[in-house]
Design a protein around this motif. Sequence first.
Motif, PDB file in Angstrom:
ATOM      1  N   UNK A 141      82.313 -18.990  43.217  1.00 47.93           N
ATOM      2  CA  UNK A 141      81.193 -19.417  42.376  1.00 47.93           C
ATOM      3  C   UNK A 141      81.706 -20.450  41.370  1.00 47.93           C
ATOM      4  N   UNK A 142      82.028 -21.668  41.837  1.00 51.60           N
ATOM      5  CA  UNK A 142      82.657 -22.673  40.972  1.00 51.60           C
ATOM      6  C   UNK A 142      81.760 -23.181  39.852  1.00 51.60           C
ATOM      7  N   UNK A 143      80.453 -22.981  39.968  1.00 54.16           N
ATOM      8  CA  UNK A 143      79.551 -23.451  38.912  1.00 54.16           C
ATOM      9  C   UNK A 143      79.610 -22.577  37.657  1.00 54.16           C
ATOM     10  N   UNK A 144      80.263 -21.408  37.761  1.00 56.77           N
ATOM     11  CA  UNK A 144      80.367 -20.485  36.634  1.00 56.77           C
ATOM     12  C   UNK A 144      81.671 -20.703  35.864  1.00 56.77           C
ATOM     13  N   UNK A 145      81.598 -20.519  34.563  1.00 54.70           N
ATOM     14  CA  UNK A 145      82.796 -20.430  33.737  1.00 54.70           C
ATOM     15  C   UNK A 145      82.934 -18.968  33.307  1.00 54.70           C
ATOM     16  N   UNK A 146      84.178 -18.499  33.171  1.00 57.47           N
ATOM     17  CA  UNK A 146      84.438 -17.088  32.874  1.00 57.47           C
ATOM     18  C   UNK A 146      85.384 -16.964  31.689  1.00 57.47           C
ATOM     19  N   UNK A 147      84.975 -16.189  30.700  1.00 56.22           N
ATOM     20  CA  UNK A 147      85.807 -15.963  29.514  1.00 56.22           C
ATOM     21  C   UNK A 147      86.362 -14.544  29.534  1.00 56.22           C
ATOM     22  N   UNK A 148      87.641 -14.428  29.258  1.00 58.96           N
ATOM     23  CA  UNK A 148      88.320 -13.142  29.258  1.00 58.96           C
ATOM     24  C   UNK A 148      88.023 -12.387  27.955  1.00 58.96           C
ATOM     25  N   UNK A 149      87.489 -11.186  28.081  1.00 58.61           N
ATOM     26  CA  UNK A 149      87.282 -10.291  26.945  1.00 58.61           C
ATOM     27  C   UNK A 149      87.792  -8.892  27.315  1.00 58.61           C
ATOM     28  N   UNK A 150      87.771  -7.974  26.348  1.00 65.79           N
ATOM     29  CA  UNK A 150      88.261  -6.615  26.562  1.00 65.79           C
ATOM     30  C   UNK A 150      87.115  -5.670  26.897  1.00 65.79           C
ATOM     31  N   UNK A 151      87.312  -4.885  27.929  1.00 65.83           N
ATOM     32  CA  UNK A 151      86.371  -3.826  28.285  1.00 65.83           C
ATOM     33  C   UNK A 151      86.846  -2.551  27.592  1.00 65.83           C
ATOM     34  N   UNK A 152      86.066  -2.075  26.609  1.00 64.58           N
ATOM     35  CA  UNK A 152      86.503  -0.953  25.787  1.00 64.58           C
ATOM     36  C   UNK A 152      85.403   0.093  25.641  1.00 64.58           C
TER      37      UNK A 152
END
Length: 213
Positions: A141-152
Amino acid sequence: MNSTKYRGYQNLWKDINAWVDEYKSIDFETLEYGQREWVKVYIRPFSNISLSNNAIPQPRNKARRLITQGLIDIYRGRKEQLDQLGKPYYLKIWLCEHRFSQSQVVCAIDDCIDFYEITHRKPEKPMTIEKSGISDISSKYPEFTWEHRLDENLVDFNDLGTPDDYHNIEDYLEEKRWYDNLAKKKHIKIETPNSDTDYRAFKKGNVWIGEIK
């Protein structure tokens, strides 16, 4: 801990398709009233609540791929509708890497936009999704940007209360033991302006916040 097994794959594929069809359109009445709306993985057995010692199974292989595609399709359908509102909005996919069944599509408008922007804390050393355990998402899905966050998991330890809040002292002590054991696990205290809370965050994994910009 045992994992609950699920059967009937043909029924599961149908349930995933039905879930996408039901939620790819926004309930604007609900959104306008509450200023936010979300779509979780409402698909059995991944949406079950365990009343025993069994773990709720996580989607794997084809089920995981289809649910990922479903989240993408739901996002796209909702984005098309929200673009017609003519005002700012929040619409993102929360893709949980380790607790995949907790993934969801979340949207918000007006006063609730900023609420979701601070829901997940940023890691001290963020990474790109290409270096994660779900790196294939980036190329698929190259049209998406993804940001790393914490799953807590956020737990308010003040919810324990006092012995007066319980039917008997035994119930209080049992609950206190649960909190005491939880407090021994690695966690971060969350500072809040509200002195009536004692929030502590227990990391469960990574969550990837995706959107089309």
